[in-house]
Write a protein that holds these residues in place. Structure first.
Motif, PDB file in Angstrom:
ATOM      1  N   UNK A 239       0.892  -1.151   0.000  1.00 16.15           N
ATOM      2  CA  UNK A 239       0.000   0.000   0.000  1.00 16.15           C
ATOM      3  C   UNK A 239       0.929   1.199   0.000  1.00 16.15           C
ATOM      4  N   UNK A 240       0.724   2.151  -0.905  1.00 14.31           N
ATOM      5  CA  UNK A 240       1.720   3.197  -1.114  1.00 14.31           C
ATOM      6  C   UNK A 240       1.092   4.580  -1.185  1.00 14.31           C
ATOM      7  N   UNK A 241       1.821   5.550  -0.652  1.00 11.95           N
ATOM      8  CA  UNK A 241       1.484   6.946  -0.858  1.00 11.95           C
ATOM      9  C   UNK A 241       2.781   7.730  -1.013  1.00 11.95           C
ATOM     10  N   UNK A 242       2.697   8.824  -1.721  1.00 14.51           N
ATOM     11  CA  UNK A 242       3.823   9.740  -1.875  1.00 14.51           C
ATOM     12  C   UNK A 242       3.398  11.081  -1.315  1.00 14.51           C
ATOM     13  N   UNK A 243       4.261  11.671  -0.495  1.00 11.50           N
ATOM     14  CA  UNK A 243       3.935  12.946   0.139  1.00 11.50           C
ATOM     15  C   UNK A 243       4.988  13.987  -0.207  1.00 11.50           C
ATOM     16  N   UNK A 244       4.539  15.227  -0.294  1.00 15.52           N
ATOM     17  CA  UNK A 244       5.446  16.349  -0.559  1.00 15.52           C
ATOM     18  C   UNK A 244       5.986  16.880   0.759  1.00 15.52           C
ATOM     19  N   UNK A 245       6.721  16.038   1.438  1.00 15.04           N
ATOM     20  CA  UNK A 245       7.344  16.400   2.715  1.00 15.04           C
ATOM     21  C   UNK A 245       8.796  15.964   2.690  1.00 15.04           C
ATOM     22  N   UNK A 246       9.654  16.710   3.381  1.00 15.64           N
ATOM     23  CA  UNK A 246      11.030  16.247   3.520  1.00 15.64           C
ATOM     24  C   UNK A 246      11.038  14.893   4.235  1.00 15.64           C
ATOM     25  N   UNK A 247      12.012  14.074   3.934  1.00 14.45           N
ATOM     26  CA  UNK A 247      12.082  12.706   4.435  1.00 14.45           C
ATOM     27  C   UNK A 247      11.979  12.628   5.959  1.00 14.45           C
ATOM     28  N   UNK A 248      12.748  13.402   6.685  1.00 10.52           N
ATOM     29  CA  UNK A 248      12.742  13.314   8.155  1.00 10.52           C
ATOM     30  C   UNK A 248      11.363  13.657   8.720  1.00 10.52           C
ATOM     31  N   UNK A 249      10.713  14.663   8.157  1.00  7.13           N
ATOM     32  CA  UNK A 249       9.379  15.029   8.623  1.00  7.13           C
ATOM     33  C   UNK A 249       8.376  13.924   8.288  1.00  7.13           C
ATOM     34  N   UNK A 250       8.487  13.367   7.081  1.00 10.18           N
ATOM     35  CA  UNK A 250       7.588  12.283   6.688  1.00 10.18           C
ATOM     36  C   UNK A 250       7.778  11.063   7.590  1.00 10.18           C
ATOM     37  N   UNK A 251       9.006  10.786   7.992  1.00 10.71           N
ATOM     38  CA  UNK A 251       9.279   9.663   8.888  1.00 10.71           C
ATOM     39  C   UNK A 251       8.589   9.879  10.238  1.00 10.71           C
ATOM     40  N   UNK A 252       8.734  11.065  10.792  1.00  8.24           N
ATOM     41  CA  UNK A 252       8.072  11.379  12.070  1.00  8.24           C
ATOM     42  C   UNK A 252       6.557  11.289  11.950  1.00  8.24           C
ATOM     43  N   UNK A 253       6.020  11.830  10.887  1.00  4.36           N
ATOM     44  CA  UNK A 253       4.567  11.830  10.710  1.00  4.36           C
ATOM     45  C   UNK A 253       4.036  10.420  10.427  1.00  4.36           C
ATOM     46  N   UNK A 254       4.858   9.593   9.802  1.00  5.80           N
ATOM     47  CA  UNK A 254       4.461   8.197   9.571  1.00  5.80           C
ATOM     48  C   UNK A 254       4.346   7.467  10.901  1.00  5.80           C
ATOM     49  N   UNK A 255       5.314   7.673  11.785  1.00  6.61           N
ATOM     50  CA  UNK A 255       5.231   7.064  13.123  1.00  6.61           C
ATOM     51  C   UNK A 255       3.936   7.504  13.816  1.00  6.61           C
TER      52      UNK A 255
ATOM     53  N   UNK B  54       6.614  -8.230  12.247  1.00  5.70           N
ATOM     54  CA  UNK B  54       5.568  -7.212  12.210  1.00  5.70           C
ATOM     55  C   UNK B  54       5.317  -6.753  10.775  1.00  5.70           C
ATOM     56  N   UNK B  55       4.341  -5.877  10.614  1.00  2.16           N
ATOM     57  CA  UNK B  55       4.053  -5.289   9.305  1.00  2.16           C
ATOM     58  C   UNK B  55       5.155  -4.279   8.990  1.00  2.16           C
ATOM     59  N   UNK B  56       5.859  -4.508   7.900  1.00  2.00           N
ATOM     60  CA  UNK B  56       6.915  -3.569   7.532  1.00  2.00           C
ATOM     61  C   UNK B  56       6.333  -2.357   6.811  1.00  2.00           C
ATOM     62  N   UNK B  57       6.830  -1.195   7.202  1.00  2.00           N
ATOM     63  CA  UNK B  57       6.463   0.073   6.580  1.00  2.00           C
ATOM     64  C   UNK B  57       7.763   0.767   6.193  1.00  2.00           C
ATOM     65  N   UNK B  58       7.897   1.058   4.917  1.00  3.70           N
ATOM     66  CA  UNK B  58       9.106   1.693   4.392  1.00  3.70           C
ATOM     67  C   UNK B  58       8.856   3.180   4.209  1.00  3.70           C
ATOM     68  N   UNK B  59       9.799   3.985   4.658  1.00  5.88           N
ATOM     69  CA  UNK B  59       9.770   5.432   4.421  1.00  5.88           C
ATOM     70  C   UNK B  59      11.066   5.738   3.683  1.00  5.88           C
ATOM     71  N   UNK B  60      10.919   6.149   2.405  1.00  7.06           N
ATOM     72  CA  UNK B  60      12.118   6.379   1.599  1.00  7.06           C
ATOM     73  C   UNK B  60      12.001   7.668   0.798  1.00  7.06           C
TER      74      UNK B  60
END
Length: 138
Positions: free
Chosen positions: A5-21, A82-88
């Motif tokens: 399941x995939x989404x692309x966001x217009x956020x810097x990587x570090x911010x997207x990682x925090x928001x994903x958590x 666990x369910x793997x979630x990739x943030x790249x």
């Protein structure tokens, strides 16, 4: 077969990682493991390999209630948890891609009706988390 399941966001990587958590937490998932692929590649393979993969973290997300139900139905499913979630980081550097394993993958490996129920629930929660992330940049 699509297995993420995939989404692309217009956020810097570090911010997207925090928001994903945060988005995963809001859906009842805790982070059991965190693998910084870039850092691991740099240590084991060198800077060139690290630069080739870019910013890339694998989060091992677990919803304990769902995991308990899945393991009660079929103990072998622990190999898929666990369910793997990739943030790249996206190729352009300005976007971040978030990919989660599609829990329906488990259904293809198991005939147990309880596994389908868990996969449906987990999939709904992961889709909601990804949708919430997508709304951040609309």
């Amino acid at each position: 077969m699509t297995y993420t399941l995939t989404t692309t966001v217009d956020l810097p990587w570090a911010e997207a990682l925090d928001r994903t958590r945060d988005a995963l937490s809001a859906q009842g998932f805790g982070i059991l493991t965190e693998i910084n692929v870039r850092s691991t590649f740099e240590t084991k393979l060198g800077a060139e390999a690290a630069d080739a993969v870019g910013d890339y973290v694998i989060l091992g997300a677990c919803n304990p209630a769902l995991a308990s139900r899945a393991l009660a139905a079929e103990p072998e499913l622990g190999a898929l948890l666990p369910c793997n979630v990739v943030v790249r980081q996206g190729k352009d550097g300005g976007t971040t891609i978030i990919e989660a394993i599609d829990p329906q993958t488990m259904v293809q490996l198991s005939a147990a009706p309880a596994v389908k129920e868990v996969a449906d629930d987990a999939g709904s929660r992961l889709r909601k988390a990804l949708a919430d992330l997508s709304k951040l940049t609309e």
